[in-house]
Design a protein around this motif. Sequence first.
Motif, short mmCIF file in Angstrom:
data_model
loop_
_atom_site.label_atom_id
_atom_site.label_comp_id
_atom_site.label_asym_id
_atom_site.label_seq_id
_atom_site.Cartn_x
_atom_site.Cartn_y
_atom_site.Cartn_z
N HIS A 176 0.83 -1.19 0.00
CA HIS A 176 0.00 0.00 0.00
C HIS A 176 0.87 1.25 0.00
O HIS A 176 1.94 1.29 0.61
CB HIS A 176 -0.93 0.01 1.23
N SER A 177 0.41 2.29 -0.68
CA SER A 177 1.20 3.52 -0.81
C SER A 177 1.38 4.25 0.53
O SER A 177 2.25 5.09 0.65
CB SER A 177 0.56 4.46 -1.83
N SER A 178 0.59 3.91 1.55
CA SER A 178 0.75 4.54 2.86
C SER A 178 1.93 3.95 3.63
O SER A 178 2.35 4.52 4.64
CB SER A 178 -0.54 4.39 3.68
N THR A 179 2.47 2.81 3.14
CA THR A 179 3.61 2.18 3.81
C THR A 179 4.71 1.84 2.79
O THR A 179 5.09 0.67 2.65
CB THR A 179 3.17 0.91 4.56
N PRO A 180 5.23 2.84 2.10
CA PRO A 180 6.23 2.55 1.06
C PRO A 180 7.52 1.94 1.62
O PRO A 180 8.24 1.25 0.90
CB PRO A 180 6.50 3.92 0.43
N HIS A 181 7.79 2.18 2.90
CA HIS A 181 9.01 1.64 3.51
C HIS A 181 8.96 0.11 3.64
O HIS A 181 9.99 -0.52 3.87
CB HIS A 181 9.22 2.29 4.89
N ASN A 199 9.90 -0.95 -4.32
CA ASN A 199 9.11 -0.36 -5.40
C ASN A 199 9.76 -0.56 -6.77
O ASN A 199 10.78 0.07 -7.09
CB ASN A 199 8.90 1.12 -5.12
N ASN A 205 -3.29 3.73 -5.52
CA ASN A 205 -2.86 3.70 -4.13
C ASN A 205 -2.10 2.42 -3.77
O ASN A 205 -1.84 2.16 -2.61
CB ASN A 205 -4.06 3.87 -3.19
#
Length: 122
Positions: free
Chosen positions: A24-29, A33, A73
Amino acid sequence: MNEIASKNKLGFHVEIDIKGKGGHSSTPHKTRNPIIIGFEIINAINAKLAYQFDSFDEFTLVPTAFEAGTKENIIPEEAKIIYRGTFVKSSHSKILYDLISRTSEAISSLYDANALISFKNS
């Protein structure tokens, strides 16, 4: 360019499939990617091409497609880069194979991802 030289050109097609880790883009860490990795691969290959070939060589190699994800997202798990090119000297094929393979593998390994490279001459 004369008509004889254009008939002797060889076509080159490369697909680079990058396998990362989506999320999910809210947790890129928490992801690896493949879009970021793909951009770095394209930049590095283009930069190296400028120093690998003489500006007078009859040669082209350009990225023609970048495919990754379908949702805004979600960071995808995979991305694909497609390059197309032409050249006259058959020795360029080996140079391109080495340059693209080493660059793609080195950059993807920096991000703990994998790159699968497929070459086709036409």
